[in-house]
Motif scaffolding. Sequence first.
Motif, PDB file in Angstrom:
ATOM      1  N   PRO A   1       3.672   4.894   9.107  1.00  0.00           N
ATOM      2  CA  PRO A   1       2.407   4.957   9.855  1.00  0.00           C
ATOM      3  C   PRO A   1       1.239   5.329   8.947  1.00  0.00           C
ATOM      4  O   PRO A   1       1.344   6.216   8.100  1.00  0.00           O
ATOM      5  CB  PRO A   1       2.675   6.056  10.886  1.00  0.00           C
ATOM      6  N   GLY A   2       0.139   4.602   9.123  1.00  0.00           N
ATOM      7  CA  GLY A   2      -1.053   4.875   8.342  1.00  0.00           C
ATOM      8  C   GLY A   2      -1.086   4.232   6.979  1.00  0.00           C
ATOM      9  O   GLY A   2      -2.086   4.346   6.261  1.00  0.00           O
ATOM     10  N   VAL A   3      -0.019   3.534   6.587  1.00  0.00           N
ATOM     11  CA  VAL A   3       0.023   2.894   5.273  1.00  0.00           C
ATOM     12  C   VAL A   3      -0.437   1.441   5.419  1.00  0.00           C
ATOM     13  O   VAL A   3       0.240   0.622   6.034  1.00  0.00           O
ATOM     14  CB  VAL A   3       1.435   2.950   4.662  1.00  0.00           C
ATOM     15  N   THR A   4      -1.590   1.151   4.854  1.00  0.00           N
ATOM     16  CA  THR A   4      -2.143  -0.195   4.821  1.00  0.00           C
ATOM     17  C   THR A   4      -2.812  -0.395   3.467  1.00  0.00           C
ATOM     18  O   THR A   4      -3.032   0.551   2.714  1.00  0.00           O
ATOM     19  CB  THR A   4      -3.183  -0.404   5.941  1.00  0.00           C
ATOM     20  N   LYS A   5      -3.140  -1.628   3.177  1.00  0.00           N
ATOM     21  CA  LYS A   5      -3.748  -1.925   1.885  1.00  0.00           C
ATOM     22  C   LYS A   5      -5.094  -1.217   1.712  1.00  0.00           C
ATOM     23  O   LYS A   5      -5.423  -0.750   0.623  1.00  0.00           O
ATOM     24  CB  LYS A   5      -3.922  -3.435   1.722  1.00  0.00           C
ATOM     25  N   ASP A   6      -5.879  -1.155   2.783  1.00  0.00           N
ATOM     26  CA  ASP A   6      -7.204  -0.546   2.646  1.00  0.00           C
ATOM     27  C   ASP A   6      -7.114   0.950   2.381  1.00  0.00           C
ATOM     28  O   ASP A   6      -7.907   1.500   1.596  1.00  0.00           O
ATOM     29  CB  ASP A   6      -8.057  -0.819   3.878  1.00  0.00           C
ATOM     30  N   VAL A   7      -6.174   1.628   3.005  1.00  0.00           N
ATOM     31  CA  VAL A   7      -6.027   3.076   2.790  1.00  0.00           C
ATOM     32  C   VAL A   7      -5.650   3.354   1.338  1.00  0.00           C
ATOM     33  O   VAL A   7      -6.220   4.241   0.682  1.00  0.00           O
ATOM     34  CB  VAL A   7      -4.976   3.658   3.755  1.00  0.00           C
ATOM     35  N   ALA A   8      -4.695   2.582   0.815  1.00  0.00           N
ATOM     36  CA  ALA A   8      -4.276   2.784  -0.571  1.00  0.00           C
ATOM     37  C   ALA A   8      -5.409   2.446  -1.536  1.00  0.00           C
ATOM     38  O   ALA A   8      -5.631   3.155  -2.525  1.00  0.00           O
ATOM     39  CB  ALA A   8      -3.046   1.927  -0.875  1.00  0.00           C
ATOM     40  N   LEU A   9      -6.123   1.369  -1.255  1.00  0.00           N
ATOM     41  CA  LEU A   9      -7.226   0.977  -2.135  1.00  0.00           C
ATOM     42  C   LEU A   9      -8.347   2.004  -2.095  1.00  0.00           C
ATOM     43  O   LEU A   9      -8.922   2.346  -3.138  1.00  0.00           O
ATOM     44  CB  LEU A   9      -7.748  -0.399  -1.725  1.00  0.00           C
TER      45      LEU A   9
ATOM     46  N   GLY B   1       0.804  -1.219   0.000  1.00  0.00           N
ATOM     47  CA  GLY B   1       0.000   0.000   0.000  1.00  0.00           C
ATOM     48  C   GLY B   1       0.833   1.262   0.000  1.00  0.00           C
ATOM     49  O   GLY B   1       0.287   2.359  -0.077  1.00  0.00           O
ATOM     50  N   ALA B   2       2.151   1.123   0.044  1.00  0.00           N
ATOM     51  CA  ALA B   2       3.022   2.298   0.098  1.00  0.00           C
ATOM     52  C   ALA B   2       3.213   2.951  -1.262  1.00  0.00           C
ATOM     53  O   ALA B   2       3.656   4.101  -1.339  1.00  0.00           O
ATOM     54  CB  ALA B   2       4.388   1.925   0.669  1.00  0.00           C
ATOM     55  N   ALA B   3       2.868   2.244  -2.347  1.00  0.00           N
ATOM     56  CA  ALA B   3       3.089   2.802  -3.681  1.00  0.00           C
ATOM     57  C   ALA B   3       2.007   2.356  -4.638  1.00  0.00           C
ATOM     58  O   ALA B   3       1.453   1.260  -4.522  1.00  0.00           O
ATOM     59  CB  ALA B   3       4.460   2.387  -4.215  1.00  0.00           C
TER      60      ALA B   3
END
Length: 302
Positions: free
Chosen positions: A210-218, A73-75
Amino acid sequence: MTGARPLPRLVATDLDGTLLRSDGSVSDRTRRALAATEAAGTEVVFVTARPPRWLHALADLVGGHGRVICLGGAAVWDLGSGAALEMCGFDDGVVRSLVADLRAAVPGAGLAVETADGPAFDPWFPDGEPHLDRRLRGAPVEGALRAGDPVAKLLVVRPGTPAQGFGVVQRGDVHDAAQEEFFERVRGVVDGRAELHYSGAAGLAELLPPGVTKDVALARWCDRLGVEARDVWAFGDMPNDLPMLRWAGRGHAVANAHPDVLACADAVVPGNDDDGVAAALEAVLDAAAPSDGHTPSAPLSR
């Protein structure tokens, strides 16, 4: 999580242990199912812990958009141009302090960093990529921490992890006491400075900003497309997929998933070696097809 309409607007799937078979291959059945899903107007996006350099072999599977959410989720990576469209990195001082504290708390651990410019590894980090430039392993990773080149992921390998088999995704139902003890030690170091992820790779802990997860990126990707969570189906197998499965309108676990993922999912599909993602997509496409068997193409507006 709530129910979704018969044909979702977007399908988000993890790769290793979920879409890919245990040997890392993509079956012909899965290829056909992904192509049919895109043709029906549903965008397919991969959401994976893999680094960009591990994605080129899958470029023909990402439909017309050519983009993958990677590094946990970072990129967001454009496979066509080979460049990051988005990159979330650690603050320079934070990653330096994490590296120093991990050295002290887990002596002998191998560290690696992933940046927009590529990776760097401790010389003793297990060599699962022998084709890479040997200079990437020439010195401890501290030498690769440069201002202006943010670290998107920090990898920590359990001391004593053998090179043979390193990075192989374990089945979700495998209990690994040594891995759990290692994770607890790393968790004690993190102390809110990073997101600690477990993607199933034996002996490996993955730290994201912090705060980087798959759901946030999606969610950010779907917002760009005007797609709401209720119109998203997600597939996964490991604890790092849980936020994505909970966020999506319908979260699917493959049968080989970690027990926590199986307990959370709205539905369980066959395992990755039995093409579970393809089976679920085939079923929804069949249900959505008109009685004459023709599935119209309704491309998702970009």
